[in-house]
Design an enzyme around this catalytic site. Structure first.
Site, PDB file in Angstrom:
ATOM      1  N   LYS A   1      -2.989   8.488   2.857  1.00  0.00           N
ATOM      2  CA  LYS A   1      -4.201   8.318   3.684  1.00  0.00           C
ATOM      3  C   LYS A   1      -3.960   8.792   5.119  1.00  0.00           C
ATOM      4  O   LYS A   1      -4.885   9.305   5.760  1.00  0.00           O
ATOM      5  CB  LYS A   1      -4.678   6.862   3.676  1.00  0.00           C
TER       6      LYS A   1
ATOM      7  N   TYR B   1       0.851  -1.209   0.000  1.00  0.00           N
ATOM      8  CA  TYR B   1       0.000   0.000   0.000  1.00  0.00           C
ATOM      9  C   TYR B   1       0.885   1.257   0.000  1.00  0.00           C
ATOM     10  O   TYR B   1       0.502   2.295  -0.529  1.00  0.00           O
ATOM     11  CB  TYR B   1      -0.966  -0.020   1.184  1.00  0.00           C
TER      12      TYR B   1
ATOM     13  N   THR C   1     -13.202  -2.849  -6.540  1.00  0.00           N
ATOM     14  CA  THR C   1     -13.583  -1.671  -7.339  1.00  0.00           C
ATOM     15  C   THR C   1     -12.515  -1.445  -8.399  1.00  0.00           C
ATOM     16  O   THR C   1     -11.511  -2.160  -8.442  1.00  0.00           O
ATOM     17  CB  THR C   1     -13.688  -0.409  -6.456  1.00  0.00           C
TER      18      THR C   1
HETATM   19  O1  0WE Z   1      -6.842   3.200  -1.666  1.00  0.00           O
HETATM   20  C1  0WE Z   1      -6.849   2.187  -2.332  1.00  0.00           C
HETATM   21  C2  0WE Z   1      -6.253   2.202  -3.735  1.00  0.00           C
HETATM   22  C3  0WE Z   1      -6.267   3.552  -4.386  1.00  0.00           C
HETATM   23  C4  0WE Z   1      -5.466   3.594  -5.662  1.00  0.00           C
HETATM   24  C5  0WE Z   1      -5.529   2.606  -6.623  1.00  0.00           C
HETATM   25  C6  0WE Z   1      -4.782   2.724  -7.786  1.00  0.00           C
HETATM   26  C7  0WE Z   1      -4.774   1.657  -8.840  1.00  0.00           C
HETATM   27  C8  0WE Z   1      -4.363   2.188 -10.193  1.00  0.00           C
HETATM   28  C9  0WE Z   1      -4.651   4.682  -5.867  1.00  0.00           C
HETATM   29  N1  0WE Z   1      -3.911   4.809  -6.985  1.00  0.00           N
HETATM   30  C10 0WE Z   1      -3.967   3.856  -7.938  1.00  0.00           C
HETATM   31  N2  0WE Z   1      -3.202   4.040  -9.055  1.00  0.00           N
HETATM   32  C11 0WE Z   1      -3.314   3.253 -10.157  1.00  0.00           C
HETATM   33  O2  0WE Z   1      -2.588   3.425 -11.136  1.00  0.00           O
HETATM   34  N3  0WE Z   1      -7.350   1.032  -1.794  1.00  0.00           N
HETATM   35  C12 0WE Z   1      -7.810   1.035  -0.419  1.00  0.00           C
HETATM   36  C13 0WE Z   1      -7.415  -0.265  -2.528  1.00  0.00           C
HETATM   37  C14 0WE Z   1      -6.130  -0.987  -2.276  1.00  0.00           C
HETATM   38  O3  0WE Z   1      -5.019  -0.670  -2.945  1.00  0.00           O
HETATM   39  C15 0WE Z   1      -3.992  -1.461  -2.463  1.00  0.00           C
HETATM   40  C16 0WE Z   1      -4.489  -2.286  -1.459  1.00  0.00           C
HETATM   41  C17 0WE Z   1      -5.860  -1.980  -1.317  1.00  0.00           C
HETATM   42  C18 0WE Z   1      -6.821  -2.591  -0.350  1.00  0.00           C
HETATM   43  C19 0WE Z   1      -2.655  -1.504  -2.827  1.00  0.00           C
HETATM   44  C20 0WE Z   1      -1.802  -2.398  -2.195  1.00  0.00           C
HETATM   45  C21 0WE Z   1      -2.287  -3.212  -1.198  1.00  0.00           C
HETATM   46  C22 0WE Z   1      -3.629  -3.168  -0.810  1.00  0.00           C
END
Ligand code: 0WE
Length: 257
Positions: free
Chosen positions: A164, A157, A195
């Protein structure tokens, strides 16, 4: 009579029908709110327009949160439409793909700044623009979305965890600034959800299964549970709650081994 009957809500961050922001939009509409949605870019506009039609929401304009002119024009349109605003939902985040894997240590200065701008500063910018419209209505409620990676080092993450953490701190400081105007600011820390945001994440399914097995409720969080809790936090039923990060994660954050 719904619990947000007659409230006017701006929702930023609907990408498609799986978005947590869409679940929030649907539940707010079902509970009597009028909704305005924004979209980020032409590709997402094509997704958002038919969704907006389903709940008689107005697509108020394009909003890339890094663009001050677009923020100004969306809030000018809202002032014209409603001459006020009760509710604001911020469901926006970004980190480069390369900064959501391997070592956090390798993040570049530019990527760090961009992620912080989109994921944390944007809440401040939108809250500032919303303040006069909410004061015109005698107060308001602002809600953003966070994740446990803000307070725990969750594998991969990385950059988003730091962003965050900043976002949750922004919620606390904004709640102090806006409280005198009866504007509340809170975050929901949701469990992992399938999502657009998580579709790109490697090992997401393994992680989601781990959470299901260990969480007190022994199941996955449902996206509609975010919509329901958001509606409660945006409604007057939570009039005494501000500055908080509330977990909607089937209890996962409280367990340990
Ligand atoms: O906040 C998030 C992810 C937000 C996000 C997702 C992306 C994917 C595509 C932000 N930036 C990007 N950029 C991109 O190019 N989450 C809570 C979902 C999430 O993301 C993870 C998680 C979880 C759960 C990443 C690593 C490990 C766990």
């Amino acid at each position: 009579m719904g619990i947000v009957q007659g409230k006017r809500a701006l929702i930023v961050g609907v990408a498609n029908e799986k978005s947590l922001a869409w679940s929030i939009a649907q539940r707010l509409a079902a509970e009597g709110a009028e909704i305005a949605l924004t979209y980020q870019g032409e590709i997402l506009e094509k997704r958002v327009r038919p969704l907006a039609a389903q709940i008689q929401a107005d697509v108020i304009g394009e909003l890339d949160v890094t663009d001050d002119a677009q923020i100004a024009s969306v809030f000018a349109a809202l002032k014209k439409k409603w001459n006020g605003l009760d509710l604001l939902v911020h469901a926006v985040a970004f980190a480069e793909r390369e900064d959501l894997r391997d070592r956090f240590l390798t993040v570049s200065r530019a990527n760090f700044a961009k992620s912080m701008e989109i994921s944390a500063y944007s809440l401040v910018a939108l809250a500032r623009a919303a303040e006069p419209l909410m004061e015109a209505r005698g107060g308001g409620s602002i809600l953003t979305l966070s994740y446990l990676g803000a307070v725990r080092a969750i594998p991969n993450y990385n950059m988003m965890g730091v962003a965050k953490a900043a976002l949750e701190a922004c919620v606390r400081y904004l709640s102090v600034d806006l409280g005198a105007g009866n504007i509340r600011v809170n975050a929901l820390s949701a469990g992992p959800a399938r999502t657009l945001s998580s579709s790109a994440i490697r090992d997401f399914h393994t992680m989601a299964h781990e959470v299901e097995a260990r969480a007190p409720l022994r199941r996955a969080m449902k996206i509609e549970e975010v919509g329901k809790m958001a509606t409660a936090v945006l409604s007057d039923f939570s009039s005494g709650v501000t500055g908080q990060t509330l977990y909607v994660d089937v209890g996962y954050n409280i367990v340990g081994v």
